[in-house]
Design a protein around this motif. Sequence first.
Motif, PDB file in Angstrom:
ATOM      1  N   ARG A 281       0.836  -1.204   0.000  1.00 12.55           N
ATOM      2  CA  ARG A 281       0.000   0.000   0.000  1.00 12.55           C
ATOM      3  C   ARG A 281       0.866   1.247   0.000  1.00 12.55           C
ATOM      4  NH1 ARG A 281      -1.865   2.378   5.599  1.00 12.55           N
ATOM      5  NH2 ARG A 281      -0.115   1.790   6.913  1.00 12.55           N
ATOM      6  N   ALA A 282       0.253   2.343  -0.458  1.00 10.43           N
ATOM      7  CA  ALA A 282       0.828   3.680  -0.300  1.00 10.43           C
ATOM      8  C   ALA A 282      -0.034   4.392   0.736  1.00 10.43           C
ATOM      9  CB  ALA A 282       0.799   4.434  -1.628  1.00 10.43           C
ATOM     10  N   PHE A 283       0.594   5.158   1.607  1.00 12.79           N
ATOM     11  CA  PHE A 283      -0.183   5.917   2.581  1.00 12.79           C
ATOM     12  C   PHE A 283       0.516   7.221   2.947  1.00 12.79           C
ATOM     13  CE2 PHE A 283       2.599   3.554   5.456  1.00 12.79           C
ATOM     14  CZ  PHE A 283       2.835   4.421   6.506  1.00 12.79           C
ATOM     15  N   VAL A 284      -0.292   8.148   3.453  1.00 12.42           N
ATOM     16  CA  VAL A 284       0.204   9.432   3.951  1.00 12.42           C
ATOM     17  C   VAL A 284      -0.312   9.617   5.374  1.00 12.42           C
ATOM     18  CG1 VAL A 284       0.309  10.533   1.680  1.00 12.42           C
ATOM     19  CG2 VAL A 284      -1.791  10.700   3.034  1.00 12.42           C
ATOM     20  N   HIS A 285       0.203  10.633   6.034  1.00 12.26           N
ATOM     21  CA  HIS A 285      -0.328  11.040   7.338  1.00 12.26           C
ATOM     22  C   HIS A 285      -1.126  12.320   7.126  1.00 12.26           C
ATOM     23  CE1 HIS A 285       3.030   8.442   8.679  1.00 12.26           C
ATOM     24  NE2 HIS A 285       2.151   8.093   9.589  1.00 12.26           N
ATOM     25  N   ASP A 286      -2.352  12.349   7.658  1.00  6.95           N
ATOM     26  CA  ASP A 286      -3.163  13.558   7.512  1.00  6.95           C
ATOM     27  C   ASP A 286      -2.758  14.599   8.557  1.00  6.95           C
ATOM     28  OD1 ASP A 286      -4.402  12.860   9.925  1.00  6.95           O
ATOM     29  OD2 ASP A 286      -6.338  12.406   9.028  1.00  6.95           O
ATOM     30  N   PHE A 287      -3.494  15.699   8.621  1.00  5.29           N
ATOM     31  CA  PHE A 287      -3.150  16.802   9.527  1.00  5.29           C
ATOM     32  C   PHE A 287      -3.228  16.406  11.000  1.00  5.29           C
ATOM     33  CE2 PHE A 287      -7.455  17.085   7.886  1.00  5.29           C
ATOM     34  CZ  PHE A 287      -8.218  17.030   9.044  1.00  5.29           C
ATOM     35  N   ASP A 288      -3.964  15.312  11.317  1.00  3.14           N
ATOM     36  CA  ASP A 288      -4.023  14.810  12.696  1.00  3.14           C
ATOM     37  C   ASP A 288      -3.075  13.631  12.916  1.00  3.14           C
ATOM     38  OD1 ASP A 288      -5.899  16.596  13.763  1.00  3.14           O
ATOM     39  OD2 ASP A 288      -7.575  15.449  12.929  1.00  3.14           O
ATOM     40  N   ASN A 289      -2.209  13.387  11.940  1.00  4.34           N
ATOM     41  CA  ASN A 289      -1.228  12.306  11.976  1.00  4.34           C
ATOM     42  C   ASN A 289      -1.854  10.916  11.864  1.00  4.34           C
ATOM     43  OD1 ASN A 289       1.559  11.851  11.837  1.00  4.34           O
ATOM     44  ND2 ASN A 289       1.611  11.151  13.962  1.00  4.34           N
ATOM     45  N   ASN A 290      -3.078  10.822  11.318  1.00 11.44           N
ATOM     46  CA  ASN A 290      -3.681   9.522  11.039  1.00 11.44           C
ATOM     47  C   ASN A 290      -3.137   8.996   9.715  1.00 11.44           C
ATOM     48  OD1 ASN A 290      -5.635   9.577  13.254  1.00 11.44           O
ATOM     49  ND2 ASN A 290      -6.603  11.231  12.090  1.00 11.44           N
ATOM     50  N   GLU A 291      -2.968   7.671   9.641  1.00 11.73           N
ATOM     51  CA  GLU A 291      -2.543   7.066   8.388  1.00 11.73           C
ATOM     52  C   GLU A 291      -3.741   6.970   7.441  1.00 11.73           C
ATOM     53  OE1 GLU A 291      -0.660   3.283   8.878  1.00 11.73           O
ATOM     54  OE2 GLU A 291       0.996   4.112  10.047  1.00 11.73           O
ATOM     55  N   ILE A 292      -3.576   7.478   6.232  1.00 12.13           N
ATOM     56  CA  ILE A 292      -4.615   7.397   5.198  1.00 12.13           C
ATOM     57  C   ILE A 292      -4.031   6.635   4.017  1.00 12.13           C
ATOM     58  CG2 ILE A 292      -6.190   8.673   3.685  1.00 12.13           C
ATOM     59  CD1 ILE A 292      -6.718   9.169   6.689  1.00 12.13           C
ATOM     60  N   THR A 293      -4.608   5.486   3.723  1.00 16.44           N
ATOM     61  CA  THR A 293      -4.147   4.684   2.589  1.00 16.44           C
ATOM     62  C   THR A 293      -4.606   5.349   1.299  1.00 16.44           C
ATOM     63  OG1 THR A 293      -4.161   2.642   3.886  1.00 16.44           O
ATOM     64  CG2 THR A 293      -4.240   2.406   1.495  1.00 16.44           C
ATOM     65  N   THR A 294      -3.650   5.650   0.417  1.00 13.48           N
ATOM     66  CA  THR A 294      -3.959   6.326  -0.843  1.00 13.48           C
ATOM     67  C   THR A 294      -4.028   5.361  -2.020  1.00 13.48           C
ATOM     68  OG1 THR A 294      -1.599   6.810  -1.097  1.00 13.48           O
ATOM     69  CG2 THR A 294      -2.986   8.539  -0.120  1.00 13.48           C
ATOM     70  N   GLU A 295      -3.417   4.186  -1.870  1.00  9.79           N
ATOM     71  CA  GLU A 295      -3.413   3.217  -2.959  1.00  9.79           C
ATOM     72  C   GLU A 295      -3.069   1.842  -2.427  1.00  9.79           C
ATOM     73  OE1 GLU A 295      -4.438   1.904  -6.004  1.00  9.79           O
ATOM     74  OE2 GLU A 295      -3.890   3.906  -6.692  1.00  9.79           O
ATOM     75  N   PHE A 296      -3.648   0.821  -3.035  1.00 13.85           N
ATOM     76  CA  PHE A 296      -3.246  -0.559  -2.809  1.00 13.85           C
ATOM     77  C   PHE A 296      -2.682  -1.090  -4.117  1.00 13.85           C
ATOM     78  CE2 PHE A 296      -6.475  -0.497   0.641  1.00 13.85           C
ATOM     79  CZ  PHE A 296      -5.718  -1.031   1.666  1.00 13.85           C
ATOM     80  N   PHE A 297      -1.638  -1.889  -4.027  1.00  9.88           N
ATOM     81  CA  PHE A 297      -1.039  -2.536  -5.191  1.00  9.88           C
ATOM     82  C   PHE A 297      -1.184  -4.040  -5.027  1.00  9.88           C
ATOM     83  CE2 PHE A 297       1.192   1.411  -4.256  1.00  9.88           C
ATOM     84  CZ  PHE A 297       1.137   2.082  -5.477  1.00  9.88           C
ATOM     85  N   VAL A 298      -1.731  -4.679  -6.045  1.00  9.95           N
ATOM     86  CA  VAL A 298      -1.963  -6.121  -6.004  1.00  9.95           C
ATOM     87  C   VAL A 298      -1.084  -6.801  -7.054  1.00  9.95           C
ATOM     88  CG1 VAL A 298      -4.317  -5.852  -5.121  1.00  9.95           C
ATOM     89  CG2 VAL A 298      -3.935  -5.996  -7.603  1.00  9.95           C
ATOM     90  N   LYS A 299      -1.143  -8.120  -7.068  1.00 11.30           N
ATOM     91  CA  LYS A 299      -0.352  -8.934  -7.993  1.00 11.30           C
ATOM     92  C   LYS A 299      -0.421  -8.393  -9.419  1.00 11.30           C
ATOM     93  CE  LYS A 299      -0.030 -13.671  -9.686  1.00 11.30           C
ATOM     94  NZ  LYS A 299      -0.550 -15.028  -9.583  1.00 11.30           N
ATOM     95  N   ASN A 300       0.734  -8.373 -10.067  1.00 12.15           N
ATOM     96  CA  ASN A 300       0.874  -7.932 -11.455  1.00 12.15           C
ATOM     97  C   ASN A 300       0.563  -6.451 -11.659  1.00 12.15           C
ATOM     98  OD1 ASN A 300       1.611 -10.552 -12.094  1.00 12.15           O
ATOM     99  ND2 ASN A 300      -0.444 -11.138 -12.729  1.00 12.15           N
ATOM    100  N   GLU A 301       0.845  -5.645 -10.644  1.00  7.87           N
ATOM    101  CA  GLU A 301       0.747  -4.189 -10.770  1.00  7.87           C
ATOM    102  C   GLU A 301       2.107  -3.575 -10.472  1.00  7.87           C
ATOM    103  OE1 GLU A 301      -3.895  -3.092  -9.880  1.00  7.87           O
ATOM    104  OE2 GLU A 301      -2.451  -2.736  -8.281  1.00  7.87           O
ATOM    105  N   ILE A 302       2.297  -2.348 -10.962  1.00  9.62           N
ATOM    106  CA  ILE A 302       3.529  -1.612 -10.695  1.00  9.62           C
ATOM    107  C   ILE A 302       3.373  -0.839  -9.396  1.00  9.62           C
ATOM    108  CG2 ILE A 302       4.999   0.295 -11.469  1.00  9.62           C
ATOM    109  CD1 ILE A 302       4.594  -0.622 -14.298  1.00  9.62           C
TER     110      ILE A 302
END
Length: 194
Positions: free
Chosen positions: A56-77
């Motif tokens: 997965r790709a994730f960022v921290h929001d303004f309250d420092n919560n983790e927000i997943t921005t993308e999931f990568f599955v088999k056969n993806e870049i």
Amino acid sequence: MINSLACIYQHPLLSKANLDIIFSAHRRIKVSKNEFLLREGEVLNSYYVLESGLVRAFVHDFDNNEITTEFFVKNEIVIVPSSLFQRIPSKENLQAVTNAVLWKIEFDDFEKLFDQIEGFKDWGRLWFTFQLFSNKQRSLDMITETATNRYLKLMKEKPSIVKSAPLKQIASYLGITDSSLSRIRREILYNSKS
């Protein structure tokens, strides 16, 4: 190796000889669950083709919560394009959700291949076009689709995410709370038994 890389690098202008050169530029690596491929503030120096597992790709929001921005599955870049191609520090983290096997290609090697193999440029344009379309569609879905429909779409298109990712990560990816996602899952389960 051939299956995952062949799934990614499909293009009529890429010959078998071209593909052999592209494939040989990749190195197979294994990462453990929760291991980082990239941390916020680092510059991404390679991208990966996911053979197995979930990332997965994730960022921290303004309250420092983790927000997943993308999931990568088999056969993806697995990539953060802005960091890799603009050579800037990433705002996102890349982390293995499960144990994973990936094929890694260094940015310098990618650039050489991009200059040497004409069909590789066409493949790259096609891949970027698809990514732009997918990102636009996801943005529209966040506005026009209900949370239930977004979850059902995820179940249909990428069931491995629903199967393997923690509830909290899926909820943040869908833009809803954990409790809302739990309720949606209960409703779907109840309706499927009715």
